[in-house]
Write a protein that holds these residues in place. Structure first.
Motif, mmCIF file in Angstrom:
data_model
loop_
_atom_site.group_PDB
_atom_site.id
_atom_site.type_symbol
_atom_site.label_atom_id
_atom_site.label_comp_id
_atom_site.label_asym_id
_atom_site.label_seq_id
_atom_site.Cartn_x
_atom_site.Cartn_y
_atom_site.Cartn_z
ATOM 1 N N HIS A 5 0.773 -0.679 -0.220
ATOM 2 C CA HIS A 5 -0.092 0.192 -0.568
ATOM 3 C C HIS A 5 0.555 1.501 0.336
ATOM 4 O O HIS A 5 2.115 1.342 0.189
ATOM 5 C CB HIS A 5 -1.034 -0.129 1.421
ATOM 6 C CG HIS A 5 -0.192 0.215 2.155
ATOM 7 N ND1 HIS A 5 0.129 -1.316 3.547
ATOM 8 C CD2 HIS A 5 0.289 0.900 2.875
ATOM 9 C CE1 HIS A 5 0.263 -0.772 4.120
ATOM 10 N NE2 HIS A 5 0.753 1.034 4.400
ATOM 11 N N MET A 7 0.726 5.523 1.999
ATOM 12 C CA MET A 7 -0.074 5.482 2.824
ATOM 13 C C MET A 7 -0.404 6.823 2.334
ATOM 14 O O MET A 7 0.721 8.016 2.082
ATOM 15 C CB MET A 7 1.117 5.585 4.271
ATOM 16 C CG MET A 7 -0.025 6.174 5.247
ATOM 17 S SD MET A 7 0.335 8.078 5.574
ATOM 18 C CE MET A 7 1.723 7.302 7.099
ATOM 19 N N ARG A 9 -1.787 11.239 4.403
ATOM 20 C CA ARG A 9 -1.966 11.803 5.423
ATOM 21 C C ARG A 9 -2.966 12.401 5.136
ATOM 22 O O ARG A 9 -3.291 12.750 4.148
ATOM 23 C CB ARG A 9 -1.359 12.536 6.890
ATOM 24 C CG ARG A 9 -0.358 11.484 6.953
ATOM 25 C CD ARG A 9 0.667 12.257 8.317
ATOM 26 N NE ARG A 9 1.828 11.434 9.055
ATOM 27 C CZ ARG A 9 2.877 11.149 8.728
ATOM 28 N NH1 ARG A 9 3.327 11.538 7.598
ATOM 29 N NH2 ARG A 9 3.670 10.204 9.231
ATOM 30 N N LEU A 41 -7.115 4.377 10.900
ATOM 31 C CA LEU A 41 -6.239 3.909 9.645
ATOM 32 C C LEU A 41 -7.743 3.599 8.230
ATOM 33 O O LEU A 41 -8.731 2.806 9.323
ATOM 34 C CB LEU A 41 -5.499 2.371 9.486
ATOM 35 C CG LEU A 41 -4.476 3.298 10.505
ATOM 36 C CD1 LEU A 41 -3.333 1.945 10.413
ATOM 37 C CD2 LEU A 41 -3.536 4.812 9.491
ATOM 38 N N PHE A 43 -8.390 1.493 4.607
ATOM 39 C CA PHE A 43 -7.162 1.106 3.291
ATOM 40 C C PHE A 43 -8.883 1.162 1.879
ATOM 41 O O PHE A 43 -9.857 0.821 3.025
ATOM 42 C CB PHE A 43 -7.135 -0.339 3.847
ATOM 43 C CG PHE A 43 -5.834 -0.076 4.532
ATOM 44 C CD1 PHE A 43 -6.132 0.138 5.853
ATOM 45 C CD2 PHE A 43 -4.847 -0.394 4.075
ATOM 46 C CE1 PHE A 43 -5.275 -0.194 7.460
ATOM 47 C CE2 PHE A 43 -3.865 -0.258 5.177
ATOM 48 C CZ PHE A 43 -3.262 -0.184 6.515
ATOM 49 N N GLU A 56 -3.402 3.677 1.928
ATOM 50 C CA GLU A 56 -4.288 3.811 3.448
ATOM 51 C C GLU A 56 -4.299 4.974 4.049
ATOM 52 O O GLU A 56 -3.089 6.146 3.357
ATOM 53 C CB GLU A 56 -2.498 2.823 4.347
ATOM 54 C CG GLU A 56 -2.735 3.624 5.736
ATOM 55 C CD GLU A 56 -1.284 2.739 6.415
ATOM 56 O OE1 GLU A 56 -1.321 3.036 7.948
ATOM 57 O OE2 GLU A 56 -0.656 2.437 5.679
ATOM 58 N N THR A 58 -4.532 7.499 6.375
ATOM 59 C CA THR A 58 -3.971 7.935 7.737
ATOM 60 C C THR A 58 -4.856 9.285 8.253
ATOM 61 O O THR A 58 -4.776 10.066 7.861
ATOM 62 C CB THR A 58 -2.993 7.441 8.299
ATOM 63 O OG1 THR A 58 -2.395 6.497 7.975
ATOM 64 C CG2 THR A 58 -2.703 7.974 9.662
#
Length: 127
Positions: A5, A7, A9, A41, A43, A56, A58
């Motif tokens: 994945h 990530m 923010r 989190l 996904f 992901e 976040t």
């Protein structure tokens, strides 16, 4: 190894989930709150995590926005043995910036390495 994945923010998780699922047509695959860490989190992706790389999202509960550039988190690679992979990377001259071990707010074994430009790559145990 395989790509797991990427990530990102996000400041507003609901708006991001709407964009990725309703605008881009991805599915929400899983979502989990970590109250002691004050983050969530989520996904999302076009296929199951077992078959394809996903994103992901976040959400740090106390952060409402990010400047473009610091929203990038890391690339994740699934490995059979995080500890052994760290030793192989170290022997090849790679920089381990977070030693292998359980994640702070869970039990999954992870580690982080850093590329020459400082980008982080997470190693996640997929045994």
């Amino acid at each position: 190894m395989r790509l797991l994945h990427t990530m990102l923010r996000v400041g507003d998780l609901d708006a991001s989930l709407h964009f990725y699922t309703q605008v881009l047509g991805m599915k929400l695959l899983r979502k989990q709150d970590f109250p002691t860490g004050k983050f969530t989190l989520a996904f999302v992706g076009y296929g199951e995590e077992s078959d394809t790389a996903v994103i992901e999202l976040t959400h740090n509960w106390e952060t409402s926005s990010y400047e473009l550039g610091n929203g990038y988190g890391h690339i994740a690679l699934g490995v059979n043995d995080v500890y052994a992979t760290c030793e192989t990377i170290r022997a090849a001259g790679g920089k381990i910036v977070r030693e292998a071990g359980p994640m702070m707010h869970g039990t999954t074994v992870i580690a982080f390495v850093e590329d020459p430009d400082g980008y982080k790559i997470e190693l996640i145990g997929c045994e």
